[in-house]
Design an enzyme around this catalytic site. Sequence first.
Site, PDB file in Angstrom:
ATOM      1  N   CYS A 114       3.105  13.149   6.117  1.00 21.98           N
ATOM      2  CA  CYS A 114       1.793  13.440   5.518  1.00 21.98           C
ATOM      3  C   CYS A 114       0.835  14.090   6.508  1.00 21.98           C
ATOM      4  O   CYS A 114      -0.149  14.710   6.104  1.00 21.98           O
ATOM      5  CB  CYS A 114       1.173  12.176   4.946  1.00 21.98           C
ATOM      6  SG  CYS A 114       2.137  11.504   3.596  1.00 21.98           S
ATOM      7  N   HIS A 245      -6.485  14.046   4.193  1.00 22.46           N
ATOM      8  CA  HIS A 245      -5.236  13.867   3.460  1.00 22.46           C
ATOM      9  C   HIS A 245      -5.548  12.998   2.244  1.00 22.46           C
ATOM     10  O   HIS A 245      -6.263  11.995   2.352  1.00 22.46           O
ATOM     11  CB  HIS A 245      -4.207  13.183   4.364  1.00 22.46           C
ATOM     12  CG  HIS A 245      -2.982  12.733   3.630  1.00 22.46           C
ATOM     13  ND1 HIS A 245      -2.311  13.552   2.744  1.00 22.46           N
ATOM     14  CD2 HIS A 245      -2.320  11.547   3.632  1.00 22.46           C
ATOM     15  CE1 HIS A 245      -1.282  12.887   2.251  1.00 22.46           C
ATOM     16  NE2 HIS A 245      -1.272  11.670   2.764  1.00 22.46           N
ATOM     17  N   ASN A 275      -0.778  11.881  -4.140  1.00 21.11           N
ATOM     18  CA  ASN A 275      -0.475  12.147  -2.727  1.00 21.11           C
ATOM     19  C   ASN A 275       0.629  13.216  -2.651  1.00 21.11           C
ATOM     20  O   ASN A 275       1.769  12.956  -3.019  1.00 21.11           O
ATOM     21  CB  ASN A 275      -0.029  10.843  -2.057  1.00 21.11           C
ATOM     22  CG  ASN A 275       0.278  10.997  -0.579  1.00 21.11           C
ATOM     23  OD1 ASN A 275       0.405  12.111  -0.073  1.00 21.11           O
ATOM     24  ND2 ASN A 275       0.414   9.877   0.105  1.00 21.11           N
TER      25      ASN A 275
HETATM   26  O1  UT7 Z   1       0.417   9.373   2.667  1.00 23.43           O
HETATM   27  C1  UT7 Z   1       1.049   8.496   3.540  1.00 23.43           C
HETATM   28  C2  UT7 Z   1       0.198   7.351   3.788  1.00 23.43           C
HETATM   29  N1  UT7 Z   1       0.288   6.405   2.707  1.00 23.43           N
HETATM   30  C3  UT7 Z   1      -0.770   5.761   2.361  1.00 23.43           C
HETATM   31  O2  UT7 Z   1      -1.830   6.060   2.879  1.00 23.43           O
HETATM   32  C4  UT7 Z   1      -0.662   4.622   1.383  1.00 23.43           C
HETATM   33  C5  UT7 Z   1      -1.398   3.444   1.934  1.00 23.43           C
HETATM   34  N2  UT7 Z   1      -1.380   2.274   1.057  1.00 23.43           N
HETATM   35  C6  UT7 Z   1      -2.028   2.230  -0.106  1.00 23.43           C
HETATM   36  O3  UT7 Z   1      -2.599   3.207  -0.545  1.00 23.43           O
HETATM   37  C7  UT7 Z   1      -2.075   0.905  -0.844  1.00 23.43           C
HETATM   38  O4  UT7 Z   1      -1.600  -0.120   0.010  1.00 23.43           O
HETATM   39  C8  UT7 Z   1      -1.280   0.902  -2.157  1.00 23.43           C
HETATM   40  C9  UT7 Z   1      -1.997   1.749  -3.199  1.00 23.43           C
HETATM   41  C10 UT7 Z   1       0.116   1.421  -1.916  1.00 23.43           C
HETATM   42  C11 UT7 Z   1      -1.204  -0.525  -2.713  1.00 23.43           C
HETATM   43  O5  UT7 Z   1      -2.493  -1.075  -2.869  1.00 23.43           O
HETATM   44  P1  UT7 Z   1      -2.789  -2.564  -2.358  1.00 23.43           P
HETATM   45  O6  UT7 Z   1      -4.175  -2.868  -2.722  1.00 23.43           O
HETATM   46  O7  UT7 Z   1      -2.410  -2.613  -0.905  1.00 23.43           O
HETATM   47  O8  UT7 Z   1      -1.822  -3.409  -3.277  1.00 23.43           O
HETATM   48  P2  UT7 Z   1      -0.620  -4.382  -2.874  1.00 23.43           P
HETATM   49  O9  UT7 Z   1       0.516  -3.599  -2.332  1.00 23.43           O
HETATM   50  O10 UT7 Z   1      -1.161  -5.484  -2.061  1.00 23.43           O
HETATM   51  O11 UT7 Z   1      -0.229  -4.937  -4.276  1.00 23.43           O
HETATM   52  C12 UT7 Z   1      -1.138  -5.754  -5.017  1.00 23.43           C
HETATM   53  C13 UT7 Z   1      -0.451  -6.200  -6.294  1.00 23.43           C
HETATM   54  C14 UT7 Z   1       0.916  -6.809  -6.076  1.00 23.43           C
HETATM   55  O12 UT7 Z   1       1.057  -7.897  -6.975  1.00 23.43           O
HETATM   56  P3  UT7 Z   1       0.866  -9.407  -6.455  1.00 23.43           P
HETATM   57  O13 UT7 Z   1       1.916  -9.576  -5.381  1.00 23.43           O
HETATM   58  O14 UT7 Z   1      -0.523  -9.469  -5.931  1.00 23.43           O
HETATM   59  O15 UT7 Z   1       1.104 -10.200  -7.689  1.00 23.43           O
HETATM   60  C15 UT7 Z   1       1.850  -5.703  -6.487  1.00 23.43           C
HETATM   61  O16 UT7 Z   1       3.084  -6.175  -6.981  1.00 23.43           O
HETATM   62  O17 UT7 Z   1      -0.278  -5.079  -7.161  1.00 23.43           O
HETATM   63  C16 UT7 Z   1       1.097  -5.044  -7.597  1.00 23.43           C
HETATM   64  N3  UT7 Z   1       1.487  -3.658  -7.795  1.00 23.43           N
HETATM   65  C17 UT7 Z   1       1.332  -2.986  -8.955  1.00 23.43           C
HETATM   66  N4  UT7 Z   1       0.836  -3.367 -10.145  1.00 23.43           N
HETATM   67  C18 UT7 Z   1       0.808  -2.437 -11.113  1.00 23.43           C
HETATM   68  C19 UT7 Z   1       2.014  -2.816  -6.896  1.00 23.43           C
HETATM   69  N5  UT7 Z   1       2.239  -1.610  -7.447  1.00 23.43           N
HETATM   70  C20 UT7 Z   1       1.813  -1.702  -8.734  1.00 23.43           C
HETATM   71  C21 UT7 Z   1       1.763  -0.788  -9.789  1.00 23.43           C
HETATM   72  N6  UT7 Z   1       1.259  -1.200 -10.969  1.00 23.43           N
HETATM   73  N7  UT7 Z   1       2.188   0.491  -9.665  1.00 23.43           N
END
Ligand code: UT7
Length: 318
Positions: A114, A245, A275
């Site tokens: 990225c 980005h 992204n």
């Molecule tokens: O470009 C390269 C660099 N990449 C990035 O910059 C990405 C960086 N990371 C992020 O943008 C975020 O961490 C994410 C958008 C990927 C995730 O957001 P988050 O607030 O960190 O969520 P999380 O991973 O902690 O997940 C929270 C909850 C989980 O459920 P529980 O364990 O709390 O019950 C996940 O299972 O959200 C759930 N979850 C979803 N729910 C609905 C994860 N993906 C999804 C989904 N739909 N697609």
Amino acid sequence: MTLRAVVKGVGHYLPDRVVSNAELEARIETSDEWIRTRTGIERRHLVAEGQTTTDLATRAARAALADAGLEPDDIDTIIVATSTPDLTFPSTATMVQGELGMTRGFAFDVQAVCAGFIFALTNADGLIRSGQAKRVLVIGAETFSRLMDWEDRTTVVLFGDGAGALVLEAAEGERGILSSDLHSDGRFRDLLYVDGGTSTGKTGYLRMQGKEVFRHAVSKLAETAHTALDKAGLTADEVDWIVPHQANLRIISATAQKMGLPMEKVVVTVQDHGNTSAASIPLALSVGKARGQIKTGDVIVTEAIGGGLAWGSVVLRW
Ligand code: UT7
């Protein structure tokens, strides 16, 4: 006077097919509400079957050349930032060179995921300042949809396909690339990677520890942007636009806040593109110019982080 890499043209290309969050809801266990609130993404463009990274890159390149009023043979060098090359080799850049009908110069790829466009811009700047090239076509092009595991809802909702390109030209004066700041740290390779390649005989799927990448992004992006600004002898209040980005609106706004800049000074396209990895910054530059946000003379800070981890920032005067 200092010789600099000045932006002469910009362009982009997005595949026709737009996939909304609602369409994803129908396919996997997710919701429009979750995607919007956690990421800011509303839709993304995905390639059609048979459409390649080279196709996207070539179309973006043609748009940037037209904007610059130049022909392919006016270009000395093509650099493509991509982590989704169509083939292991030759480079996507040489395939674009062939597609453009360019019969001179040289072309190569840069792979810093990225952050790839930041690394490619820095390479282009070096080639121009050292006199090895007068005009460089710098392209970010990706088909990350081909790296998606549709069983993994945590990644599949995040990424889109697209390409953007800049034509840089050697010129003396105040405009052009002013500074850059690059980093990588291979201790973090497991936070974001593709589980395939020549070692497995399969392309593989993208794997990400999202929360950890998020944490690194928020701490490292403002820092690298500040360092690049320092190198340019500028302060944050002299910045007209942050062109980040486009991974996650929460990362984009946290970085702007850390830099002490309002969201009115940030070019945001993540809602429409998702992204697009190395393509996201040139796409945002092209869209920002088309919207009338970016104007000649504006001071722009670009910043990105991705797999490696690799991250950095480039400051330029448009
Ligand atoms: O470009 C390269 C660099 N990449 C990035 O910059 C990405 C960086 N990371 C992020 O943008 C975020 O961490 C994410 C958008 C990927 C995730 O957001 P988050 O607030 O960190 O969520 P999380 O991973 O902690 O997940 C929270 C909850 C989980 O459920 P529980 O364990 O709390 O019950 C996940 O299972 O959200 C759930 N979850 C979803 N729910 C609905 C994860 N993906 C999804 C989904 N739909 N697609």
